[in-house]
Design an enzyme around this catalytic site. Structure first.
Site, PDB file in Angstrom:
ATOM      1  CE1 TYR A 239      10.917  11.273  -2.323  1.00  0.00           C
ATOM      2  CE2 TYR A 239      11.730   9.810  -4.044  1.00  0.00           C
ATOM      3  CZ  TYR A 239      10.707  10.548  -3.488  1.00  0.00           C
ATOM      4  OH  TYR A 239       9.470  10.560  -4.078  1.00  0.00           O
TER       5      TYR A 239
ATOM      6  CG  HIS B 138      10.742   9.340   5.117  1.00  0.00           C
ATOM      7  ND1 HIS B 138      10.457   9.022   6.435  1.00  0.00           N
ATOM      8  CD2 HIS B 138       9.756   8.747   4.377  1.00  0.00           C
ATOM      9  CE1 HIS B 138       9.349   8.273   6.473  1.00  0.00           C
ATOM     10  NE2 HIS B 138       8.912   8.089   5.247  1.00  0.00           N
TER      11      HIS B 138
ATOM     12  CG  PHE C 187       9.600   4.194  -3.558  1.00  0.00           C
ATOM     13  CD1 PHE C 187       9.885   5.536  -3.336  1.00  0.00           C
ATOM     14  CD2 PHE C 187       9.732   3.684  -4.841  1.00  0.00           C
ATOM     15  CE1 PHE C 187      10.276   6.368  -4.375  1.00  0.00           C
ATOM     16  CE2 PHE C 187      10.123   4.507  -5.895  1.00  0.00           C
ATOM     17  CZ  PHE C 187      10.398   5.848  -5.660  1.00  0.00           C
TER      18      PHE C 187
ATOM     19  CG  ASN D 148       5.279   2.268   0.234  1.00  0.00           C
ATOM     20  OD1 ASN D 148       6.298   2.193  -0.444  1.00  0.00           O
ATOM     21  ND2 ASN D 148       4.090   2.437  -0.301  1.00  0.00           N
TER      22      ASN D 148
ATOM     23  CG  ASN E  13       3.703   4.474   5.418  1.00  0.00           C
ATOM     24  OD1 ASN E  13       2.828   4.033   6.164  1.00  0.00           O
ATOM     25  ND2 ASN E  13       3.528   5.546   4.680  1.00  0.00           N
TER      26      ASN E  13
END
Length: 194
Positions: free
Chosen positions: A16, A21, A67, A69, A115
């Site tokens: 990631y 993001h 993560f 969220n 989120n």
């Protein structure tokens, strides 16, 4: 009014690291690098942390290893431990509603479907009144494509623009802590990477 905690939102792991993001984490990573304050993993805060001194102010840096969220868990843990109020927190995050090459400061507001912000608001006792640094990543043009878009890597032309905006945001954060939010906001909001 001073900032005591700066948070860069991200998803954990190498897969990631280069995705849109994670733009908030790119900003905190650069801030830590520029101020020679390497981030170290701190399990009790569920993230990588560091401490900087800017204009006589003691500021903590945090990149959650949860993560996205679940970001609020890390932010709330650090804010509670150091007795930091929501309005003393700056959260850097990717922003679909701004184009690559643009970044803006903002106080409070909703989560806009993000989120990470949603969880932070919830874990701070439903208090949205923290500062945000919105790092523009652009929008795919179709709301059904948003998830794939934010979890995708920007092409090098867009990455260059995002990197320049992040660099300017770091400079403006230093201005904020030395000369105040108005001066920092005026400079950052006038910036657009070409």
């Amino acid at each position: 009014m001073t900032i005591k905690l700066i948070v860069g939102l991200a998803n954990p792991g190498a897969e990631y690291a280069a995705t849109r993001h994670n733009a908030g984490a790119w900003y905190v990573d650069l801030l830590a690098e520029r101020l020679r304050a390497p981030l170290r993993e701190e399990p009790k805060f569920f993230g990588y942390t560091s401490r900087i001194n800017l204009a006589g102010a003691d500021v903590r840096l945090l990149v959650p290893t949860t993560f996205m969220n679940l970001s609020g868990k890390a932010v709330a843990a650090m804010a509670t431990f150091y007795r930091i109020n929501p309005d003393e927190i700056l959260v850097a995050h990717d922003e679909l509603d701004l184009p690559p090459g643009v970044a803006k400061f903002k106080l409070g507001g909703g989560h806009g479907g993000h989120n990470g912000l949603k969880d932070i608001i919830s874990k701070l006792g439903n208090n949205p009144n923290f500062h945000r640094l919105r790092v523009g990543i652009g929008h795919p043009g179709d709301k059904n494509k948003v998830v794939g878009f934010v979890l995708g890597k920007p092409p090098s032309s867009e990455q260059k623009l995002i990197d320049e905006a992040v660099d300017e945001a770091v400079s403006c954060t230093e201005i904020w802590l030395q000369d105040g939010l108005t001066k920092a906001t005026n400079r950052l909001h006038a910036f657009k990477a070409q």
